[in-house]
Design an enzyme around this catalytic site. Structure first.
Site, mmCIF file in Angstrom:
data_model
loop_
_atom_site.group_PDB
_atom_site.id
_atom_site.type_symbol
_atom_site.label_atom_id
_atom_site.label_comp_id
_atom_site.label_asym_id
_atom_site.label_seq_id
_atom_site.Cartn_x
_atom_site.Cartn_y
_atom_site.Cartn_z
ATOM 1 C CG HIS A 139 -1.566 -1.256 1.518
ATOM 2 N ND1 HIS A 139 -1.052 -2.162 2.416
ATOM 3 C CD2 HIS A 139 -2.696 -1.803 1.024
ATOM 4 C CE1 HIS A 139 -1.855 -3.230 2.455
ATOM 5 N NE2 HIS A 139 -2.855 -3.035 1.630
ATOM 6 C CG HIS B 107 -6.772 7.692 8.415
ATOM 7 N ND1 HIS B 107 -7.245 6.998 9.505
ATOM 8 C CD2 HIS B 107 -7.050 8.995 8.644
ATOM 9 C CE1 HIS B 107 -7.789 7.850 10.357
ATOM 10 N NE2 HIS B 107 -7.674 9.070 9.863
ATOM 11 N N GLY B 108 -7.683 7.985 4.719
ATOM 12 C CA GLY B 108 -8.547 9.004 4.119
ATOM 13 C C GLY B 108 -9.824 8.405 3.570
ATOM 14 C CB ILE B 109 -10.352 5.888 0.911
ATOM 15 C CG1 ILE B 109 -11.464 5.675 -0.096
ATOM 16 C CG2 ILE B 109 -9.795 4.567 1.398
ATOM 17 C CD1 ILE B 109 -10.980 5.066 -1.396
ATOM 18 N N GLY B 110 -11.077 5.480 4.094
ATOM 19 C CA GLY B 110 -11.842 4.779 5.122
ATOM 20 C C GLY B 110 -12.674 5.739 5.958
ATOM 21 C CB THR C 169 -7.280 1.186 11.942
ATOM 22 O OG1 THR C 169 -6.388 0.322 11.262
ATOM 23 C CG2 THR C 169 -6.921 1.257 13.406
ATOM 24 C CB SER C 170 -10.437 5.080 10.827
ATOM 25 O OG SER C 170 -10.875 4.697 9.543
ATOM 26 C CG ASP D 85 1.365 6.846 12.771
ATOM 27 O OD1 ASP D 85 2.341 7.259 13.377
ATOM 28 O OD2 ASP D 85 1.091 5.618 12.648
ATOM 29 N N GLY E 200 -4.863 9.278 12.777
ATOM 30 C CA GLY E 200 -6.114 9.229 13.530
ATOM 31 C C GLY E 200 -6.333 10.498 14.356
#
Lengths: 571, 571
Positions: A217, A398-401, A441-442, A553, A555
Site C-alpha cells: 500500500h 485512512h482518508g478513504i476509510g 482501523t478507523s 498515525d 487518527g
C-alpha cells in the site's frame, strides 16, 4: 492509474458483483464477501481469508476447493469491517470451526479479532493466524510485527489443503502458523497506483528509482536505489532472503518454493527474465526448487513492483503446497468435481425500529445527525490529504476509510433521527454503519467510540454538558481499552485524551458546552499538529513504518478535524 | 514501461529461459519456442500457436494438455522466423500432422506459410487457421483481413480440445476455423507500452482519452473518445458486438462465452466492475452466458487497455470450450496426470563449412560483409524512427525487427567471409541469419532477397556490374512472387522495383556499378519518401490500417536507407 469505474463509492460493491458473475463456478456472494459455491464432500474447517480490495487475486480469487472457504472483502486497501468478517465466517462455517488468516495490518487485526470474539460468543470455535512474511517491515527480532504481502498465498494454500485433508481446527491452525514461520518475502516498487476516482497517486517513486522493501500500500521501504538490471534484482532478492533461513531448516539441500509476484504493471515477460536468474541462484546455493510460481498473486491495482517469496518446505508443507486446488485465480492438479450449492437468497434487511425516546432526546438526535453531516463534509474535503499522511507511515487507507465511514455514519444517523430515534440510538446506528462501511482501523475505532457515546447518552435524558462529558469519557475509555495505545504513541489517543480532559475541566469550571467544546477542539488540534509533524519527520527519515496494532498515525488529525468542525457548528 | 531486463537484445532468450524454468511442469524448450513437457496418452494432431513475444500468456503460457502442443516464440511484437515456426512444429509433431493457428499479421502469415511449405516438403501434413477476431481492423465484408487479438484463446482452446479428443487434422482444422468464425472481439486502449531498452513508448493515447479499436501493438483504432465510465464501456462493447452476430447463429437464447481481457495495466478489479455490466447486458439481450473469463489472456506488456471477446457457441464448441485444459496460464477442470517426457539435449550446432570459392569471390565476400555492417549501422540509428512509422499503420515491429535482422545478417556474413566463403555463400548465410533473428515480415522478405541475390552471384564468378544487376533482378522477382504486392501497394516493392530498373538501365548504358547504384539509390529514396508521406497521411486520417499480406509500409523506407548507405560506401 485506475480508469474504469462508475461512482468511486460503489466500486467495492460493483467489483464484487462482477467477480461473482464471472466466477460463479467457484464462489457465491454473501454479505461482506464471498464463500465457495461448491459443497465439501465432508465438513471441513473453514479457512476464511480477507483484507482490503485492490489486491486481486488476493483475496476472493483464492476461494475454492483446496484453498480458502471464504474471503471477507474490505473496501479499497481497507480492512473488512467486523460485520463483514463475521458474516463471511458464519456463511463459510461447515461446523468444524473457522481459521481466520490474513496479512498483519492494524485494521484487519482489530476487525477480525472483534469478529472472532463474536463467533466464539456464538459457539463457533475460531482461531487466527497472521501472515508476516515481509522481511523489510520489521527486524527479525520483532518478526511478529511484520506485514503480510505475497506470502499470503503460501499460508492460505497450506491451511486450505490441510482443511481439505480433513484436519481439525487445532491442526489447521498449527500448520498455517508453521507455513507462516517458513515464509519470507522481499518486495520492491518502481511506481505507485491511483485509487478509483482519485486524482493523485497514493504514493510515488521517483522515475528511474526503485524503492526497496516498499509495502503493497506504499508503506515506506528501507532504501532507494537506481532501477537495477533484472539479474541484479534477482541477486538482491535471493541473497537477502538466503540470509534469513527460518529456524529448523538446514539450508544445504533445502527444498523451497519460489513465488515471483508482480504487483500489477511489472509484466510476465519481465518477471520471467528476473526468474531466470532467481532459479539459477537458488540452485547454485544448493537448494532444490519445487513447483515455482511466476505471475500475479497479490497485486495493488497497477502498482509497478514485484516481490520474491520463499516457502521453505518440509514433508508436510510440500504435500500440502502441491495438493490440488481449484479457485478463480489459482489452480493446481486435479480436483474432483464438486456439487454446486444453490445460492441462498440474501435476507431482506428488516425494517429498523427504535425504542421509546424523549422529545428532548429526539430533538438532540436531529442536531447530532446534522453535526455528523457537517463533519462528514470536512472529512470529505480532507480525505486525499489524510490518505497521503497515512501513506507515509501506514497503508494509505485512512482518508478513504474515514470518508466512507463518516458518510455512512451520518446517513444512518439522519435516517434514524427521521424515524424518531433518540440521541443515543442515533449515535449507535451511526457507529454501526461507520464500522461496517468504513472498515479498516478507523472504522472499528470510530464505530466503538460512537456506540459507547450513544449508550452513555441514552434516548431519554437531555443531552446537556454533563451528559456529553460523561459520554465522551466513556468513548475515550472504550477506545483506549480496545486499541491498547496510550498518550504519546502517536495515535488518535494523543488527541482524544486531552480533548476529553479539557472538555471535562471546562464544563466543571462552568463554561458552556459550546465554549468548552471549542477549547477542547483547539487542544486536540494542537495535538494533531504534533502528530502530523512526527509523521512528516518519519516520512523524511524513510525508516520502515512500525505497524503494530493501534497505531493508525493520522487518527489524531482526523479526530481533531471532526472536533473542530463540530465546534464551529456549536459556536 | 518495461523496467526489468538485462541486455535488451537478450530479452527474448532470457524470458524464454525463465519461462521454461518456471513452467517445466507444462513446457520444455526447443529451438524457436516451447512444446509440451508431457506425453499425450495417444498421438494427437499437434496444435502449434505462436507470434511475437510480449503478449504472455499468449503464446507460450497456453501450451499444455487440452490446449496447444507448442508455441513458436518471436521477438518482442515480431513474428517468429520461419526457422522457429518450423523447428517448434517438428518438435511438437506427434505423427498426426500439425495445425498452425495464430493471429493474422503479415509477418506471422509469411513465416508460418514458409514453415508450412517446408513441413509439407518433409512429408508432415500441415494446415493453417488464422485468427481474425478484431472487428475494428477491417469491415465485415473483408473479414479475412481482420487481425487476431484476445480471440486467439478461443480458437486455440477449441483446436487443442479437439486434438485432445483424438480428432484428425481435417477435423481439427475445420473446428478451429469454425471457432474463429464464431469469435468477435472489440478492444480499447488508454495508454501504450514501452519495449525493453526503449526510451519512447511505442505509441501513446492522450491522457483522459480512450482509443477505440486500437490494436495490441498500437495499430490505429477507428475513434477516440473521453474515457467512459465502466458501465458505458461495457455498453459500448456489448452493443457493438451484438450488431455482428455470426452467420448461422440465432441471437435470441444463444449461448456465448464472454472473455474480458486486460492488456496489462487495466487491473482485475476494474475488469470486474466492467464485467458486472457486460454480464447484465448480455442477459438482458436474451443470451445465456457460459463459463466466462475475466483476466489477462493476451497482454501487451503494461499497455493500458482491455477487450471483450464473444465466442458464440454451438454444441461442439461448448463441449470443447469447457473441456479440461492444464497449461501454465490457463487451467480448467481436471486433466488426468501425464507422464513427463525427458528433455532431449539440443544438438550442438555443426561447424559450418563452405564450398570452393574463387579468390576474387572471396575478396568480394569481405567487401559485401563490410557493406552489410555499414548498412546495419544506419538501420540501428534509424530503428526508433522506423518503429514509429510502422506503428502508424502496422504493429510497430519494423524498426526492432530490421535492427536485429540486419545485425545478425552482418555478423553471419562476417563470420562466413572470415571462414573463406565466397560472395554468394556470404549472402545466403546473411539471409538465413536475418530471417531467423529478425523475424517478422521484414525478416522473411530480406532473408529471401539476400538468399536469391547470393544464389545468383555464386562463389566462383567475379562480382561485376552485370552480375549484380542479374542478382538484384532475381532478388526482386523472388520478393514480388512471395509477398504478392506490386508497385503502388505502398510496400517495399515501391522502392525495390525502380531501384532495380534504374540499376539495370544505367549499367546497360555504360555507367560504372558505383555510379549506377548511386543513381538507383536516389530513385529508391524518392519512392520511400512518397511512401513515408502516405503513411503520415494515413496516420492523420486515423483510418484503420489495412494489414493484408505484403504491406509492411515502412519497408520502402528501410530499403532505401540500406541502398543509400551502400551507395555512400561504393562511391
Amino acid at each position: 492509474m485506475t480508469r474504469l469505474f462508475n461512482e468511486p463509492d460503489d466500486f467495492l460493491d460493483e467489483l464484487t458483483e462482477g467477480l461473482i458473475a464471472a466466477s460463479g463456478r467457484w464462489v457465491r456472494g454473501v454479505p461482506g464477501g464471498v464463500v465457495r459455491s461448491t459443497r465439501s464432500p465432508e465438513p471441513q474447517v473453514a479457512v476464511v481469508v480477507g483484507g482490503g480490495s485492490g489486491h486481486y487475486p488476493a483475496f476472493a480469487g483464492l476461494v475454492g476447493p483446496g484453498l480458502a472457504h471464504g474471503a471477507a472483502m474490505g473496501n479499497l486497501f481497507a480492512s473488512p469491517s467486523t460485520q463483514r468478517a463475521h458474516s463471511v465466517a458464519k456463511a463459510a462455517n461447515e461446523g468444524r470451526g473457522v481459521l481466520f488468516t490474513f496479512g498483519n495490518y492494524a485494521g484487519d487485526v482489530l476487525n477480525f479479532a472483534a469478529a472472532e470474539e463474536q463467533l466464539r460468543a456464538e459457539g463457533i470455535d475460531c482461531r487466527t493466524v497472521l501472515v508476516t512474511d515481509d522481511i523489510w517491515s520489521a527486524p527479525v527480532d520483532e518478526i511478529s510485527k511484520r506485514r503480510g504481502i505475497a506470502g499470503d498465498l503460501t499460508v492460505f494454500k497450506i491451511a486450505g489443503a490441510a482443511a481439505e485433508e480433513g484436519a481439525d481446527l487445532d491442526e489447521v491452525e498449527r500448520i498455517a502458523r508453521h507455513a507462516n514461520d517458513r515464509t519470507r518475502s522481499f518486495g520492491v516498487a518502481f511506481d505507485g497506483c491511483t485509487l478509483p476516482g482519485k486524482s493523485e497517486p497514493l504514493f510515488t517513486v521517483p522515475a528511474g528509482r526503485m524503492a526497496v522493501g516498499l509495502g503493497i500500500h506504499g508503506e515506506p521501504g528501507i532504501d532507494e536505489t537506481a532501477v537495477p538490471t533484472a539479474a541484479a534484482l534477482a541477486e538482491l532478492f535471493v541473497s537477502r532472503l538466503l540470509e534469513e533461513v527460518p529456524a529448523g531448516v538446514e539450508k544445504q539441500g533445502a527444498r523451497v518454493v519460489p513465488i515471483l509476484n508482480g504487483l500489477g504493471s511489472v509484466k510476465y515477460e519481465e518477471l520471467f527474465v528476473v526468474y531466470r536468474t532467481v532459479d539459477k541462484l537458488l540452485k547454485e546455493a544448493g537448494l532444490v526448487v519445487v513447483d515455482p510460481e511466476v505471475g500475479e498473486f497479490c497485486t495493488s491495482f497497477d502498482m509497478a513492483g514485484c516481490s520474491l517469496t520463499l516457502l521453505w518446505l518440509d514433508e508436510d508443507l510440500e504435500r500440502l503446497w502441491t495438493a490440488p486446488a481449484d479457485t478463480p485465480a489459482f489452480r493446481r492438479g486435479s480436483v474432483t468435481a464438486r456439487e454446486q450449492v444453490s445460492v441462498s437468497e440474501t435476507e431482506a434487511a428488516a425494517e429498523k425500529t427504535y425504542g421509546q425516546a424523549s422529545a428532548e432526546s429526539q430533538e438532540s438526535a436531529g442536531r447530532i445527525a446534522a453535526l455528523l453531516g457537517s463533519a462528514a463534509g470536512s472529512i470529505d474535503s480532507a480525505a486525499d490529504e489524510l490518505g497521503r499522511l497515512d501513506a507515509v507511515a501506514g497503508d494509505g487507507d485512512h482518508g478513504i476509510g474515514m470518508q466512507r465511514g463518516i458518510k455512512a455514519g451520518a446517513a444512518a444517523a439522519r435516517s434514524a433521527a427521521e424515524a424518531g430515534a433518540g440521541a443515543g440510538s442515533v449515535l449507535i446506528e451511526a457507529g454501526d454503519a461507520w464500522s461496517d462501511q468504513g472498515g479498516g482501523t478507523s472504522g472499528v475505532i470510530w464505530g466503538r467510540m460512537l456506540q459507547a457515546f450513544g449508550k452513555s447518552l441514552g434516548d431519554e435524558k437531555p443531552v446537556d454538558a454533563a451528559a456529553v462529558v460523561a459520554a465522551a469519557s466513556e468513548a475515550r475509555d472504550v477506545v483506549m481499552g480496545f486499541g491498547k495505545a496510550t498518550v504519546g504513541d502517536k495515535t488518535m489517543i494523543d488527541a482524544v485524551v486531552p480533548f476529553v480532559d479539557t472538555l471535562a475541566a471546562d464544563v466543571q469550571s462552568g463554561l458552556s458546552l459550546s465554549e468548552a467544546w471549542g477549547h477542547a477542539a483547539q487542544v486536540a488540534d494542537q495535538a494533531a499538529r504534533d502528530t502530523a509533524q512526527l509523521v512528516a519527520k518519519l516520512g523524511r527519515a524513510r525508516s520502515h513504518g512500525e505497524r503494530s496494532v493501534g497505531t493508525p498515525d493520522p487518527g489524531a488529525v482526523s479526530f481533531a478535524l471532526i472536533a473542530t468542525t463540530v465546534a464551529g457548528e456549536l459556536s
